[in-house]
Design an enzyme around this catalytic site. Structure first.
Site, PDB file in Angstrom:
ATOM      1  N   ASN A  41     -11.271  11.082  -9.304  1.00  0.00           N
ATOM      2  CA  ASN A  41     -11.200   9.659  -8.978  1.00  0.00           C
ATOM      3  C   ASN A  41     -12.594   9.240  -8.521  1.00  0.00           C
ATOM      4  OD1 ASN A  41     -10.726   7.123  -7.989  1.00  0.00           O
ATOM      5  ND2 ASN A  41      -9.039   7.713  -6.638  1.00  0.00           N
ATOM      6  N   LYS A  56     -13.651  11.572  -5.511  1.00  0.00           N
ATOM      7  CA  LYS A  56     -12.542  12.335  -4.926  1.00  0.00           C
ATOM      8  C   LYS A  56     -11.984  13.225  -6.020  1.00  0.00           C
ATOM      9  CE  LYS A  56     -10.775   8.660  -2.116  1.00  0.00           C
ATOM     10  NZ  LYS A  56      -9.738   7.671  -2.156  1.00  0.00           N
ATOM     11  N   ARG A  69      -8.952   9.039 -13.188  1.00  0.00           N
ATOM     12  CA  ARG A  69      -8.321   7.761 -12.857  1.00  0.00           C
ATOM     13  C   ARG A  69      -9.275   6.648 -13.287  1.00  0.00           C
ATOM     14  NH1 ARG A  69      -9.084   4.286  -7.608  1.00  0.00           N
ATOM     15  NH2 ARG A  69      -7.559   2.668  -8.076  1.00  0.00           N
ATOM     16  N   HIS A  89      -2.597  -0.252  -9.414  1.00  0.00           N
ATOM     17  CA  HIS A  89      -1.707   0.729  -8.760  1.00  0.00           C
ATOM     18  C   HIS A  89      -0.605   1.223  -9.703  1.00  0.00           C
ATOM     19  CE1 HIS A  89      -2.485  -1.087  -4.477  1.00  0.00           C
ATOM     20  NE2 HIS A  89      -3.315  -0.082  -4.711  1.00  0.00           N
ATOM     21  N   HIS A 136       3.892  -0.815  -2.963  1.00  0.00           N
ATOM     22  CA  HIS A 136       2.774   0.060  -2.608  1.00  0.00           C
ATOM     23  C   HIS A 136       1.938  -0.676  -1.556  1.00  0.00           C
ATOM     24  CE1 HIS A 136      -0.425   3.146  -3.522  1.00  0.00           C
ATOM     25  NE2 HIS A 136      -1.048   2.252  -2.778  1.00  0.00           N
ATOM     26  N   ASN A 179      -4.269   0.101   1.972  1.00  0.00           N
ATOM     27  CA  ASN A 179      -5.378  -0.826   2.163  1.00  0.00           C
ATOM     28  C   ASN A 179      -5.323  -1.907   1.098  1.00  0.00           C
ATOM     29  OD1 ASN A 179      -7.522  -1.311   3.871  1.00  0.00           O
ATOM     30  ND2 ASN A 179      -8.169   0.815   3.695  1.00  0.00           N
ATOM     31  N   ARG A 223      -8.455  -8.037   1.575  1.00  0.00           N
ATOM     32  CA  ARG A 223      -8.326  -9.011   0.480  1.00  0.00           C
ATOM     33  C   ARG A 223      -7.337 -10.111   0.853  1.00  0.00           C
ATOM     34  NH1 ARG A 223      -7.056  -4.389  -3.618  1.00  0.00           N
ATOM     35  NH2 ARG A 223      -8.975  -3.203  -3.427  1.00  0.00           N
ATOM     36  N   ASP A 268      -7.386  -2.139   9.446  1.00  0.00           N
ATOM     37  CA  ASP A 268      -6.403  -1.048   9.569  1.00  0.00           C
ATOM     38  C   ASP A 268      -5.207  -1.492  10.400  1.00  0.00           C
ATOM     39  OD1 ASP A 268      -5.095   1.404  10.659  1.00  0.00           O
ATOM     40  OD2 ASP A 268      -6.672   2.385   9.490  1.00  0.00           O
ATOM     41  N   ARG A 321      -3.025   0.048  12.013  1.00  0.00           N
ATOM     42  CA  ARG A 321      -2.820   0.700  13.319  1.00  0.00           C
ATOM     43  C   ARG A 321      -3.618   0.000  14.410  1.00  0.00           C
ATOM     44  NH1 ARG A 321      -3.746   6.484  10.588  1.00  0.00           N
ATOM     45  NH2 ARG A 321      -5.124   5.095   9.442  1.00  0.00           N
ATOM     46  N   GLY A 354       0.061   4.063   2.648  1.00  0.00           N
ATOM     47  CA  GLY A 354      -0.122   4.342   4.081  1.00  0.00           C
ATOM     48  C   GLY A 354       0.767   3.501   4.980  1.00  0.00           C
ATOM     49  N   GLY A 397       3.483   1.471   3.846  1.00  0.00           N
ATOM     50  CA  GLY A 397       4.876   1.583   3.401  1.00  0.00           C
ATOM     51  C   GLY A 397       5.544   2.858   3.899  1.00  0.00           C
ATOM     52  N   GLU A 398       4.749   3.931   3.976  1.00  0.00           N
ATOM     53  CA  GLU A 398       5.322   5.222   4.380  1.00  0.00           C
ATOM     54  C   GLU A 398       5.395   5.386   5.890  1.00  0.00           C
ATOM     55  OE1 GLU A 398       3.012   8.328   2.397  1.00  0.00           O
ATOM     56  OE2 GLU A 398       3.020   7.128   0.563  1.00  0.00           O
ATOM     57  N   GLU A 417      -0.590   9.883  -6.553  1.00  0.00           N
ATOM     58  CA  GLU A 417      -1.266   9.429  -7.778  1.00  0.00           C
ATOM     59  C   GLU A 417      -1.969  10.573  -8.495  1.00  0.00           C
ATOM     60  OE1 GLU A 417      -2.615   6.322  -5.099  1.00  0.00           O
ATOM     61  OE2 GLU A 417      -2.710   4.983  -6.826  1.00  0.00           O
TER      62      GLU A 417
HETATM   63  P1  ADP Z   1      -5.683   3.220   0.565  1.00  0.00           P
HETATM   64  O1  ADP Z   1      -5.203   2.006  -0.135  1.00  0.00           O
HETATM   65  O2  ADP Z   1      -7.111   3.129   1.016  1.00  0.00           O
HETATM   66  O3  ADP Z   1      -5.322   4.520  -0.112  1.00  0.00           O
HETATM   67  P2  ADP Z   1      -3.685   4.001   2.514  1.00  0.00           P
HETATM   68  O4  ADP Z   1      -2.566   4.102   1.552  1.00  0.00           O
HETATM   69  O5  ADP Z   1      -4.181   5.230   3.153  1.00  0.00           O
HETATM   70  O6  ADP Z   1      -4.904   3.185   1.952  1.00  0.00           O
HETATM   71  O7  ADP Z   1      -3.201   2.998   3.661  1.00  0.00           O
HETATM   72  C1  ADP Z   1      -4.024   2.602   4.724  1.00  0.00           C
HETATM   73  C2  ADP Z   1      -3.184   1.769   5.667  1.00  0.00           C
HETATM   74  O8  ADP Z   1      -2.051   2.563   6.072  1.00  0.00           O
HETATM   75  C3  ADP Z   1      -3.918   1.367   6.932  1.00  0.00           C
HETATM   76  O9  ADP Z   1      -3.686   0.002   7.219  1.00  0.00           O
HETATM   77  C4  ADP Z   1      -3.286   2.227   7.995  1.00  0.00           C
HETATM   78  O10 ADP Z   1      -3.232   1.587   9.230  1.00  0.00           O
HETATM   79  C5  ADP Z   1      -1.907   2.459   7.460  1.00  0.00           C
HETATM   80  N1  ADP Z   1      -1.367   3.695   8.046  1.00  0.00           N
HETATM   81  C6  ADP Z   1      -1.717   4.944   7.734  1.00  0.00           C
HETATM   82  N2  ADP Z   1      -1.078   5.822   8.530  1.00  0.00           N
HETATM   83  C7  ADP Z   1      -0.320   5.095   9.360  1.00  0.00           C
HETATM   84  C8  ADP Z   1       0.582   5.385  10.425  1.00  0.00           C
HETATM   85  N3  ADP Z   1       0.819   6.651  10.790  1.00  0.00           N
HETATM   86  N4  ADP Z   1       1.198   4.352  11.041  1.00  0.00           N
HETATM   87  C9  ADP Z   1       0.970   3.077  10.657  1.00  0.00           C
HETATM   88  N5  ADP Z   1       0.129   2.732   9.673  1.00  0.00           N
HETATM   89  C10 ADP Z   1      -0.501   3.714   9.039  1.00  0.00           C
END
Ligand code: ADP
Length: 398
Positions: free
Chosen positions: A7, A14, A90, A180, A208, A211, A241, A283, A285, A331, A333-334, A384
């Site tokens: 990627n 990556k 990718r 995505h 999905h 970020n 965005r 972010d 968090r 990140g 969603g999970e 992915e």
């Molecule tokens: P990318 O699109 O760069 O791959 P990710 O799928 O890693 O991004 O998602 C990043 C987002 O997921 C950030 O906003 C982050 O705060 C959020 N995130 C990641 N881990 C956690 C967590 N444990 N609790 C809440 N949000 C999280």
């Protein structure tokens, strides 16, 4: 059989080496600051690590560093790169040309390069990486390209056309392509498997949320609509965005502040979204922590994000005349039970019922709806790289 997944970005690379016999990751790593200085961090599945700062004027030196890490370093995982059966790349933008993954040849490289006009930050870097791979690994190892856009190529014109003068579509290929796709494909396949149904028999909405964020509607086994558009800027607000908004707001801002198209592009892609509203971070968090300590702009960003996600899901339920399963990945969603609870509680009228205990899960594959729920809701960690490796294997096996 081992597949090397790449990627590549303009200054980063990556990678993962995946053993397809059991679909396990043998090693993964990241090269950064390519073209500036150069650094690699590499980790084997058994926890050995190799880190080095080494000059990487181009992607070729980065691949040489990866080869060293994989074959010679203290975290080596193979003896020779002849053990690698194929390389899967990718690719962000496949336009309307690439409806699926394919083997790399000169024509394919040229087409990906031409599509760079629509993905200037990504496609040129992918082309450089493909060429650097050929230089490093030779022509004997086949390379496959897997596109973020190809899963969305099944959208009907009524979903992908913009109501602009038709000429822009004909002359400049301006339309919705989505992104995505690899993730939406992977997650929707997983939903069908967990539902024990043929994908053709269920209506799925995949969310999905990372970020970058996008939501996709999948009916009859194919994507019928997706939130990202001509570029990944479209849809709903993301880390930095804006998502979709009235274009007149942008022409107004440009005129008032004397900004160029490039300025507007930068503002909408890098300075907006959760960062632009909260003023705290991109972010979730950090934003959640700020909201908790009373920052009202951070609280507003969270409220807006949840509301916009809910509206997209609602619109796709309407578009498909129903939904059987909703899946959260990425990140956010999970890992964000509160966001999932907000969405599901607002879909109660459709019979969605969430299991509050199950919904506490983070980063794990879990069904979070109750047995009585009219719609099944899942958390499904996306993968992915594995999806790219699977596609690569299937192409080279043909
Ligand atoms: P990318 O699109 O760069 O791959 P990710 O799928 O890693 O991004 O998602 C990043 C987002 O997921 C950030 O906003 C982050 O705060 C959020 N995130 C990641 N881990 C956690 C967590 N444990 N609790 C809440 N949000 C999280």
């Amino acid at each position: 059989m081992k597949i090397f997944v790449v990627n590549a970005g303009s200054s980063s690379l990556k990678y993962q080496l995946i053993d397809m016999d059991n679909e396990s990751v043998l090693a993964k790593g990241l090269c950064e600051r390519i073209g500036v200085t150069g650094a690699i961090s590499h980790k084997s599945a058994d926890g050995r690590e190799y880190k080095a700062e080494t000059p990487m004027p181009t992607h070729s030196e980065a691949f040489e560093a990866v080869v060293y890490a994989m074959m010679k370093s203290e975290a080596k995982v193979i003896d020779s790169f002849e053990e690698i059966s194929a390389i899967g790349h990718r690719i962000v933008q496949g336009g309307a040309i690439f409806k699926g993954s394919c083997l790399v040849n000169d024509k394919v490289i040229e087409q990906i390069s031409e599509l760079g006009a629509m993905a200037p930050l990504h496609n040129p870097a992918h082309v450089i990486a493909i060429k650097a791979c050929t230089e490093t690994f030779g022509k004997k190892i086949p390379q496959v390209v897997v596109f973020d856009t190809s899963f969305h190529q099944t959208m009907p014109p009524k979903a992908y056309m913009y109501a602009l003068p038709y000429d822009y579509y004909k002359r400049l290929d301006v339309r919705k392509y989505g992104a995505h796709g690899t993730s939406h494909h992977f997650v929707s396949d997983r939903v069908a498997l967990l539902e024990n149904k043929d994908k053709k028999d269920i209506k799925i909405i995949t969310c999905h949320l990372g970020n970058g964020c996008s939501i996709t509607a999948i009916k009859d086994g194919a994507c019928v609509d997706t939130s990202m558009g001509f570029t990944p800027l479209d849809g709903f607000m993301m880390g930095t965005r804006s998502g979709s908004l009235d274009p007149s707001a942008l022409t107004y801002i440009a005129e008032k502040d004397n900004l160029s198209a490039a300025d507007i592009n930068r503002i909408c892609n890098k300075e907006s979204g959760m960062l632009g509203i909260s003023g705290v971070s991109n972010d979730n968090r950090d934003i959640a922590a700020a909201a908790e300590s009373g920052n009202s702009r951070a609280a507003l960003a969270i409220e807006m994000q949840r509301y916009q996600i809910l509206k997209f899901i609602g619109s796709y339920i309407a578009a498909m005349n129903g939904v059987d399963a909703i899946a959260f990945t990425g990140g956010i969603g999970e890992n964000d039970p509160e966001l999932r609870e907000y969405v599901c509680d607002n879909l109660k009228y459709m019979g969605v019922e969430i299991d509050r205990e199950a919904n506490k899960c983070r980063g794990k594959e879990v069904k979070i709806s109750t047995a009585a729920s009219g719609v099944d809701v899942f958390v499904i960690p996306t993968n992915e790289e594995l999806a790219i490796a699977r596609d690569t294997l299937s192409i080279i096996s043909k």
